[in-house]
Design an enzyme around this catalytic site. Structure first.
Site, short mmCIF file in Angstrom:
data_model
loop_
_atom_site.label_atom_id
_atom_site.label_comp_id
_atom_site.label_asym_id
_atom_site.label_seq_id
_atom_site.Cartn_x
_atom_site.Cartn_y
_atom_site.Cartn_z
N TYR A 1 44.87 1.96 -21.25
CA TYR A 1 45.85 1.76 -21.71
C TYR A 1 46.59 0.34 -21.65
O TYR A 1 47.80 0.54 -21.84
CB TYR A 1 46.95 3.11 -21.47
CG TYR A 1 46.53 4.43 -21.90
CD1 TYR A 1 46.27 4.72 -23.01
CD2 TYR A 1 45.54 5.52 -21.28
CE1 TYR A 1 45.20 5.12 -23.44
CE2 TYR A 1 44.85 6.19 -21.66
CZ TYR A 1 45.72 6.63 -22.19
OH TYR A 1 44.53 7.84 -23.31
N ILE A 2 46.09 -0.06 -20.20
CA ILE A 2 47.59 -1.80 -20.18
C ILE A 2 46.42 -2.21 -20.57
O ILE A 2 45.38 -2.38 -20.11
CB ILE A 2 47.44 -1.48 -18.41
CG1 ILE A 2 47.99 -0.32 -17.79
CG2 ILE A 2 47.83 -3.58 -17.99
CD1 ILE A 2 47.79 -0.87 -16.16
#
EC number: 5.6.2.1
Length: 893
Positions: free
Chosen positions: A849-850
């Site tokens: 997700y990052i």
């Protein structure tokens, strides 16, 4: 337990405040449910349901669509008013709602981050207005500062000029190796010779403007990472790297390849029957089984040590039912006389002889000499080599899962209802091959044929089959570091970056629609709020007879949501992979009221909370804000934007930090992202043991540091007066009993190292056809451990430590003390990190997700090598991010 309004006010709306069982309290609205009720159909979608909430006016009891708009206008000052109507303000911040907190140190991590979350969302709205063009005129963005700037309102770094697809403007030509369409070589892909071709890499390099020089500490460059990557394939012919991130964007993204060659899949080895003296027992007697039934018996027998599975009643029942079916198909079980044995009770089955047989084999494998293990690995490598690579548009790409799954027992994750069922052996007749039209179709195993061969250039899989347990299709895909996978990751993060331009409108709209007249609009707004604020997955309908009862936001049931006054919502359901999602959140008042509406009678267990909404409708609505926007994009956006903001806010604090401190700083930011995005995990069973071991290592270093200080006194006793007696004192937590235990450990550790080194030397000599070292050599080597033991005894008696090493000096021992201090600091930071991570899953955020380019930027500016953040596997996976950003730091999420 939440028992009073003052307790629940301890955290702000939009943040998790508890992760654990919550007994019912006096103010409970609902009793928590176990979430196991059978799911009902969604037939209520579109039907009018009359809800009434005692907290709202009498007019609110009527269907929402029929309420008088004038009534709403007259009530604009009431508490029921939509938040968006109140002077355009956002939901109250944590500071406005917190009550009764005496100290910031008493706040749980989630509560501490609540105000930060509100601040970040406010900054996101501000930035979106700058980034999104207005209808009449494009608004020029304000100047943006680098990540180095400490301003809270500035973006991570000034934007770099690039094309709309995120590709460098200087890359005008495609690159990579041109493939020969007439190639029909029967040799494995990995062994085919490559034609020498010239790529436009050099030309693209010339066209690109010179990168700005950045003053950072030395670290691995992109070139070194490339060399590191190629090291694994040193036996393969060198070829130019395909830098897809520098290539122009394809006109038609649906066409994935033009030519494709590969060698098919690698099947599991055939089953080898058990020795005649190894049997399964039933009711205390050995039984004879057909070879197919015997193989299934070994599946269970080989995993008796996995008690959490084999003692699971669901696992046992599923296995036993499948086992009995296979017994029927293969003629059943027989005793040694050939008489049929009826197997009716699972409890009478005994697999211990099978387990012991395989344990003996496994122990023997582990005990093999290193040379034998090396030879086996080389043989295995030789068998796998033809399947490891394919030719994709003429480029050599690594294949990921080229092995067909071995047969066995399905385990699943969480509380899967099919755990224990038999995964049957996959045969070539079940496998479909996808390959280029002009490529040679790989040969199936002798005597078999493929199910089908197709040439779908819009698909990215090489082979496919359907497994028997869940009926799911399994695919052989390219590896994570391939261009295709990299492009998919790139598109995912670019879509999240695009959401930046629209997030303010989306949040304003769903906040307003929380009070919409139409119930469908209210439900949709509430669902988007939950997905955005708490990272709930959208959820899809499941066939409950064949799949685990896993749900997401849109498929929440009555029993999955418990409400506690005044604003606590408790979720308890099986989420993705059948993992239990249990959490409680504090929400804004209107969301609490809406959820209370959605649970009003005649609804009961099994009914949908969002009976007027499904995932398709939700995603269709979201796509009206930007093409391709779906609910899952919010998770990526929230994680990446939050990480960007946290790094920017705190970047000024890393000056003067050590590498270990900078790594901890990054992990702290990652941890905050994980908490805000609700990436939690249960505390591991071995956590306390690991922490104790780490604590012992730290104490051991303190002991060694103290010994080094005592050696200073042995060299120069005058140092005691010069440095002070306190400098040479034994640390308070190192009592004599612990010291003696630690000394025994050090002596045994040295003995073990000597013995292992001796065995390794003999294995090497054996491989070189030399005579092994005699036992007296080992005895001679072990004298060092005996001498160390005697030295410790003398130190304990005299309370003095003799200086060690050649030419001992005060300066040498002071330098040693400094090194011990550095090692202690590193371990203490690791200890704090592990303790902080015991309930938080950092990997989920960082890997999925990052945006990896944020990590690369931080690595560039902080001077910490990228290897400290990404493992070798992740460096391969995110090679596009590392090399597209390079040594430049002018990139922002």
């Amino acid at each position: 337990m939440v028992t009073s309004p003052s307790r629940t006010r301890g955290s702000a709306p939009g943040i998790s405040i508890r992760n654990g069982p919550i007994p019912g309290g006096a103010m409970d609205v609902d009793e928590p449910a176990n979430g196991t009720a059978k799911r009902k159909s969604r037939s209520s979608i579109g039907q009018a349901v009359n809800y009434r909430d005692a907290s709202e006016s009498d007019d609110d009891g009527a269907p929402l669509a029929k309420r008088q708009k004038s009534r709403h206008k007259a009530e604009l000052g009431s508490d029921d008013e939509p938040i968006a109507h109140k002077n355009g303000k956002l939901p109250p911040s944590y500071k406005e709602t917190a009550m009764g907190l005496s100290s910031d140190d008493d706040k749980p991590l989630g509560a501490k981050l609540a105000e930060k979350k509100a601040s970040i969302q406010k900054a996101a709205a501000k930035e979106a207005k700058v980034l999104r063009p207005t209808d009449s005129k494009v608004k020029k963005p304000t100047p943006k500062k680098s990540i180095k700037d400490e301003s809270d309102d500035e973006p991570l770094a000034k934007p770099k000029r690039r094309q709309s697809n995120g590709v460098s403007a200087s890359a005008k030509k495609s690159n990579g190796v041109k493939q020969d369409p007439d190639s029909d070589s029967d040799a494995p892909i990995a062994k085919k010779t490559k034609k020498a071709v010239v790529t436009p890499k050099a030309a693209a390099k010339k066209a690109a403007p010179a990168a700005k020089a950045k003053a950072t500490t030395p670290k691995k460059t992109a070139a070194k990472l490339k060399a590191e990557s190629s090291k694994d394939n040193s036996d393969d012919e060198a070829e130019e790297e395909y830098r897809w991130w520098d290539a122009p964007k394809k006109e038609d993204d649906s066409i994935k390849w033009t030519t494709l060659e590969h060698n098919g899949v690698m099947f599991a080895p055939l089953y080898k029957p058990l020795p005649k003296n190894v049997k399964m027992y039933y009711d205390g007697k050995p039984v004879e089984l057909h070879v197919e039934a015997e193989e299934v018996a070994t599946f269970f027998g080989n995993m008796l040590n996995s008690t959490q599975n084999v003692t699971n009643e669901v696992f046992q029942n599923n296995f036993f039912n499948d086992f009995k079916d296979i017994l029927k198909q293969t003629g059943g079980a027989k005793d040694k006389s050939g008489n049929k044995v009826e197997i009716k009770e699972f409890e009478k089955l005994d697999f211990t002889h099978i387990y012991e047989h395989f344990k003996t084999i496994n122990d023997a494998k582990k005990a093999r000499p290193a040379a034998e293990k090396k030879a086996d690995a080389a043989e295995r490598e030789k068998l796998e080599a033809p399947y490891k690579y394919c030719k994709w548009d003429g480029r050599k790409e690594r294949v990921g899962n080229f092995r067909i799954e071995v047969p066995g027992l399905f385990r699943g994750r969480g509380e899967h209802p099919k755990t224990g069922k038999v995964k049957r052996r996959v045969m070539p007749e079940q496998v479909t091959i996808n390959i280029g039209k002009d490529a040679k179709v790989p040969e199936p195993p002798k005597g078999h044929h493929w199910k089908a061969v197709q040439h779908d250039n819009k698909a990215t899989w090489l082979a496919m089959w359907q497994e028997n347990v869940n009926g799911n299709y399994k695919y052989v895909m390219l590896a994570a570091d391939s261009a295709v996978k990299g492009q998919a990751d790139f598109k995912k993060f670019e879509k999240a970056r695009e959401l930046k331009k629209h997030i303010d409108r989306i949040r304003a709209d769903y906040t307003r629609d929380l009070k919409a007249d139409a119930m469908a609009d209210r439900q949709r707004a509430t669902a988007v709020y939950l997905i955005d604020q708490f990272a709930l997955r959208a959820g899809n309908e499941k066939d409950t007879d064949n799949e685990a009862e896993t749900v997401g936001c849109c498929s929440l049931k009555f029993e999955h949501v418990t409400l506690q006054e005044p604003d606590i919502v408790i979720f308890d359901f099986l989420g993705k992979d059948s993992i239990r999602f249990y959490n409680e959140f504090q929400v804004i008042p209107q969301v609490f009221r809406n959820l209370r509406h959605f649970k009003k009678p005649p609804k009961e267990e099994g009914d949908d909370i969002f009976d007027r909404l499904n995932t398709g409708q939700l995603n269709k609505h979201l796509s009206s804000y930007m093409p391709g926007l779906t609910a899952k994009v919010f998770r990526t956006y929230n994680a990446s934007y939050t990480m960007s903001k946290l790094l920017r806010e705190k970047m000024g604090t890393i000056k003067g930090m050590s590498v270990a401190e900078k790594i901890k700083f990054y992990n702290d930011c990652n941890r905050e992202v994980a908490v805000l995005c609700n990436h939690k995990r249960t505390v591991g069973a071995g956590h306390e043991t690991q922490m104790e071991k780490l604590g012992d290592r730290i104490k051991g270093l303190h002991y060694q540091k103290w010994r080094a200080k005592m050696m200073i006194l042995d060299v120069d006793p005058k140092q005691k007066k010069k440095k002070g007696a306190e400098y040479f004192q034994l640390p308070a937590d190192l009592d004599q009993e612990w010291i003696e235990q630690h000394q025994k450990y050090l002596v045994e550790e040295q003995r073990t190292k000597i013995q292992k080194k001796f065995e390794k030397d003999n294995e090497k000599r054996k491989a070189d056809s030399e005579k092994p070292l005699p036992d007296k050599e080992l005895k001679e080597r072990l004298k060092a451990a005996t001498e160390l033991e005697a030295k410790f005894k003398k130190e304990n008696k005299t309370k003095k430590v003799e200086a060690e090493g050649k030419g001992p000096t005060v300066e040498k021992f002071i330098a040693a003390v400094k090194k011990y201090d550095e090692r202690i600091q590193v371990l203490e930071l690791q200890s704090a990190d592990r303790e902080g991570n015991k309930e938080v899953a950092l990997g989920t955020s960082k890997i999925n997700y990052i945006d990896p380019r944020l990590t690369v930027i931080f690595s560039n500016i902080s001077g910490v090598p990228i290897e400290k953040f990404f493992s070798k596997t992740l460096r391969d996976k995110f090679k596009w991010a590392i090399e597209s950003v390079g040594d430049d730091s002018d990139w922002e999420f």
